[in-house]
Design a protein around this motif. Structure first.
Motif, PDB file in Angstrom:
ATOM      1  N   PRO A 113      -0.641  24.213 -11.222  1.00 11.62           N
ATOM      2  CA  PRO A 113      -0.975  24.304 -12.649  1.00 11.62           C
ATOM      3  C   PRO A 113      -1.828  25.510 -13.010  1.00 11.62           C
ATOM      4  O   PRO A 113      -1.645  26.101 -14.083  1.00 11.62           O
ATOM      5  CB  PRO A 113      -1.716  22.986 -12.904  1.00 11.62           C
ATOM      6  N   LEU A 114      -2.759  25.904 -12.135  1.00 13.10           N
ATOM      7  CA  LEU A 114      -3.618  27.038 -12.442  1.00 13.10           C
ATOM      8  C   LEU A 114      -2.812  28.322 -12.614  1.00 13.10           C
ATOM      9  O   LEU A 114      -3.177  29.187 -13.416  1.00 13.10           O
ATOM     10  CB  LEU A 114      -4.657  27.206 -11.330  1.00 13.10           C
ATOM     11  N   ASP A 115      -1.710  28.455 -11.887  1.00 12.19           N
ATOM     12  CA  ASP A 115      -0.858  29.638 -12.032  1.00 12.19           C
ATOM     13  C   ASP A 115      -0.241  29.697 -13.426  1.00 12.19           C
ATOM     14  O   ASP A 115      -0.203  30.752 -14.061  1.00 12.19           O
ATOM     15  CB  ASP A 115       0.260  29.620 -10.983  1.00 12.19           C
ATOM     16  N   TYR A 116       0.247  28.559 -13.900  1.00 13.36           N
ATOM     17  CA  TYR A 116       0.854  28.518 -15.231  1.00 13.36           C
ATOM     18  C   TYR A 116      -0.209  28.736 -16.314  1.00 13.36           C
ATOM     19  O   TYR A 116       0.044  29.393 -17.324  1.00 13.36           O
ATOM     20  CB  TYR A 116       1.569  27.183 -15.435  1.00 13.36           C
ATOM     21  N   THR A 145       6.794  24.714 -19.658  1.00 15.44           N
ATOM     22  CA  THR A 145       7.795  25.001 -18.624  1.00 15.44           C
ATOM     23  C   THR A 145       7.125  25.156 -17.268  1.00 15.44           C
ATOM     24  O   THR A 145       6.319  26.075 -17.074  1.00 15.44           O
ATOM     25  CB  THR A 145       8.575  26.285 -18.963  1.00 15.44           C
ATOM     26  N   TRP A 146       7.431  24.247 -16.353  1.00 14.19           N
ATOM     27  CA  TRP A 146       6.924  24.369 -14.989  1.00 14.19           C
ATOM     28  C   TRP A 146       7.829  23.643 -14.010  1.00 14.19           C
ATOM     29  O   TRP A 146       8.660  22.822 -14.388  1.00 14.19           O
ATOM     30  CB  TRP A 146       5.481  23.890 -14.858  1.00 14.19           C
ATOM     31  N   ASP A 147       7.643  23.985 -12.732  1.00 10.42           N
ATOM     32  CA  ASP A 147       8.476  23.449 -11.657  1.00 10.42           C
ATOM     33  C   ASP A 147       7.569  23.163 -10.470  1.00 10.42           C
ATOM     34  O   ASP A 147       6.978  24.076  -9.896  1.00 10.42           O
ATOM     35  CB  ASP A 147       9.551  24.482 -11.290  1.00 10.42           C
ATOM     36  N   THR A 148       7.451  21.895 -10.102  1.00  7.33           N
ATOM     37  CA  THR A 148       6.552  21.537  -9.009  1.00  7.33           C
ATOM     38  C   THR A 148       7.058  22.015  -7.658  1.00  7.33           C
ATOM     39  O   THR A 148       6.291  22.061  -6.690  1.00  7.33           O
ATOM     40  CB  THR A 148       6.349  20.013  -8.934  1.00  7.33           C
ATOM     41  N   GLY A 149       8.336  22.375  -7.564  1.00  9.56           N
ATOM     42  CA  GLY A 149       8.891  22.839  -6.305  1.00  9.56           C
ATOM     43  C   GLY A 149       8.888  24.345  -6.153  1.00  9.56           C
ATOM     44  O   GLY A 149       9.437  24.877  -5.185  1.00  9.56           O
ATOM     45  N   SER A 150       8.258  25.049  -7.074  1.00 15.42           N
ATOM     46  CA  SER A 150       8.293  26.512  -7.068  1.00 15.42           C
ATOM     47  C   SER A 150       7.283  27.138  -6.113  1.00 15.42           C
ATOM     48  O   SER A 150       7.330  28.337  -5.862  1.00 15.42           O
ATOM     49  CB  SER A 150       8.018  27.040  -8.481  1.00 15.42           C
ATOM     50  N   SER A 207     -11.549  26.902 -11.046  1.00 14.80           N
ATOM     51  CA  SER A 207     -11.101  25.806 -10.205  1.00 14.80           C
ATOM     52  C   SER A 207     -10.272  26.377  -9.078  1.00 14.80           C
ATOM     53  O   SER A 207      -9.718  27.456  -9.186  1.00 14.80           O
ATOM     54  CB  SER A 207     -10.267  24.798 -11.011  1.00 14.80           C
ATOM     55  N   SER A 208     -10.200  25.632  -8.001  1.00 16.40           N
ATOM     56  CA  SER A 208      -9.430  26.081  -6.848  1.00 16.40           C
ATOM     57  C   SER A 208      -8.122  25.325  -6.804  1.00 16.40           C
ATOM     58  O   SER A 208      -8.098  24.109  -6.976  1.00 16.40           O
ATOM     59  CB  SER A 208     -10.209  25.808  -5.559  1.00 16.40           C
ATOM     60  N   PRO A 209      -7.007  26.031  -6.572  1.00 13.68           N
ATOM     61  CA  PRO A 209      -5.723  25.350  -6.508  1.00 13.68           C
ATOM     62  C   PRO A 209      -5.659  24.454  -5.286  1.00 13.68           C
ATOM     63  O   PRO A 209      -6.301  24.713  -4.275  1.00 13.68           O
ATOM     64  CB  PRO A 209      -4.719  26.502  -6.408  1.00 13.68           C
ATOM     65  N   PRO A 210      -4.877  23.356  -5.381  1.00  7.68           N
ATOM     66  CA  PRO A 210      -4.764  22.457  -4.234  1.00  7.68           C
ATOM     67  C   PRO A 210      -3.951  23.102  -3.121  1.00  7.68           C
ATOM     68  O   PRO A 210      -3.178  24.015  -3.344  1.00  7.68           O
ATOM     69  CB  PRO A 210      -4.018  21.257  -4.822  1.00  7.68           C
ATOM     70  N   PRO A 223       7.530  32.424   3.562  1.00  5.93           N
ATOM     71  CA  PRO A 223       7.221  33.666   4.275  1.00  5.93           C
ATOM     72  C   PRO A 223       6.195  34.482   3.507  1.00  5.93           C
ATOM     73  O   PRO A 223       6.081  34.381   2.288  1.00  5.93           O
ATOM     74  CB  PRO A 223       8.585  34.380   4.312  1.00  5.93           C
ATOM     75  N   ASP A 224       5.433  35.303   4.208  1.00  5.62           N
ATOM     76  CA  ASP A 224       4.382  36.097   3.580  1.00  5.62           C
ATOM     77  C   ASP A 224       4.943  37.012   2.489  1.00  5.62           C
ATOM     78  O   ASP A 224       4.250  37.345   1.534  1.00  5.62           O
ATOM     79  CB  ASP A 224       3.663  36.948   4.630  1.00  5.62           C
ATOM     80  N   SER A 225       6.203  37.432   2.656  1.00  3.47           N
ATOM     81  CA  SER A 225       6.796  38.347   1.681  1.00  3.47           C
ATOM     82  C   SER A 225       7.181  37.650   0.385  1.00  3.47           C
ATOM     83  O   SER A 225       7.454  38.301  -0.616  1.00  3.47           O
ATOM     84  CB  SER A 225       8.040  39.022   2.288  1.00  3.47           C
ATOM     85  N   PHE A 226       7.194  36.303   0.408  1.00  3.68           N
ATOM     86  CA  PHE A 226       7.602  35.551  -0.778  1.00  3.68           C
ATOM     87  C   PHE A 226       6.370  35.140  -1.574  1.00  3.68           C
ATOM     88  O   PHE A 226       5.550  34.366  -1.106  1.00  3.68           O
ATOM     89  CB  PHE A 226       8.391  34.309  -0.374  1.00  3.68           C
ATOM     90  N   ARG A 227       6.235  35.676  -2.773  1.00  2.88           N
ATOM     91  CA  ARG A 227       5.103  35.350  -3.624  1.00  2.88           C
ATOM     92  C   ARG A 227       5.631  34.964  -5.007  1.00  2.88           C
ATOM     93  O   ARG A 227       5.883  35.827  -5.852  1.00  2.88           O
ATOM     94  CB  ARG A 227       4.151  36.533  -3.735  1.00  2.88           C
ATOM     95  N   PRO A 228       5.829  33.660  -5.258  1.00  5.24           N
ATOM     96  CA  PRO A 228       6.360  33.238  -6.560  1.00  5.24           C
ATOM     97  C   PRO A 228       5.383  33.584  -7.671  1.00  5.24           C
ATOM     98  O   PRO A 228       4.164  33.553  -7.482  1.00  5.24           O
ATOM     99  CB  PRO A 228       6.515  31.722  -6.400  1.00  5.24           C
TER     100      PRO A 228
END
Length: 226
Positions: free
Chosen positions: A98-101, A89-94, A49-52, A60-65
């Protein structure tokens, strides 16, 4: 009697907040996989699936949560506790979706690949849909779980005994988790929390040779082994 806009908005948000429970009630997992096919059956291809597209301002490009990894262990109870914590455990503002978790949990899934497709499907029933995630993000919604008990269900011994030869990997075991799900968000500038009791079973295996435990499948939410 007229309902104020604030009251309607709050009711709508509470409905969205508990949408995960409703979705799970409507989705039939169709068994735990461990007792459906042999462990020697070739795996199906995992669903993709593709993330929304992100709604929040771009980082910034350097920030990859990244989602915290589940630390490997060969202690089955500790592993079950860590997986349960990661699952809820998840944070919608991060900046994550969902696919990442889901991917973080799949990293500790069956290394043979035989149960990965089924596990991915199981995890999806615990996560908000993409549409629900976007709505929950509007209210800075986060989720966590408070775990009360982690126990091997009484029925596990009988279930394992009934499994066909080769159906369960060495060191297979089940743990039933009972706890409370907490969802926190901000409604009209006021912090709110919704708590819901949850119960589910994790099916995992801890190889006798001391290799790290890995996750096989999940029961339906609120339909655990006892």
């Amino acid at each position: 009697m007229k309902t104020s806009p604030d009251s309607r908005a709050r009711r709508k948000l509470i409905a969205l907040t508990v949408s995960g429970v409703i979705l799970v009630a409507l989705i039939a997992v169709g068994g735990y996989g461990l007792f459906v096919g042999s462990h020697n059956t070739p795996p199906e291809e995992p669903p993709t699936s593709s993330p929304p597209a992100p709604v929040a301002p771009s980082q910034p490009d350097s920030f990859r949560p990244e989602v915290p990894r589940i630390v490997p262990t060969n202690d089955p109870e500790l592993f079950a506790h860590r997986v349960a914590t990661a699952l809820f455990t998840w944070d919608t503002g991060s900046g994550l979706v969902p696919l990442d978790y889901t991917s973080a949990i799949l990293e500790v899934g069956d290394p043979s690949g035989y149960e990965q497709a089924g596990l991915a499907s199981d995890i999806a029933t615990y996560m908000p849909t993409r549409g629900a995630w976007v709505k929950l993000r509007e209210y800075a919604t986060t989720q966590r779980i408070e775990i009360d008990t982690v126990v091997v269900p009484d029925s596990w011994a009988d279930a394992a005994a009934q499994a066909r030869p080769g159906q369960l990997p060495p060191g297979a075991i089940a743990y039933t988790i009972d706890g409370t799900r907490h969802r926190d968000g901000v409604w009209n500038g006021t912090a709110e929390t919704l708590t819901v009791p949850v119960a589910f079973t994790l099916f995992l295996a801890c190889p006798p040779d001391g290799d790290p435990c890995y996750l096989l499948r999940l029961s339906q939410l609120d339909n655990p082994l006892r």
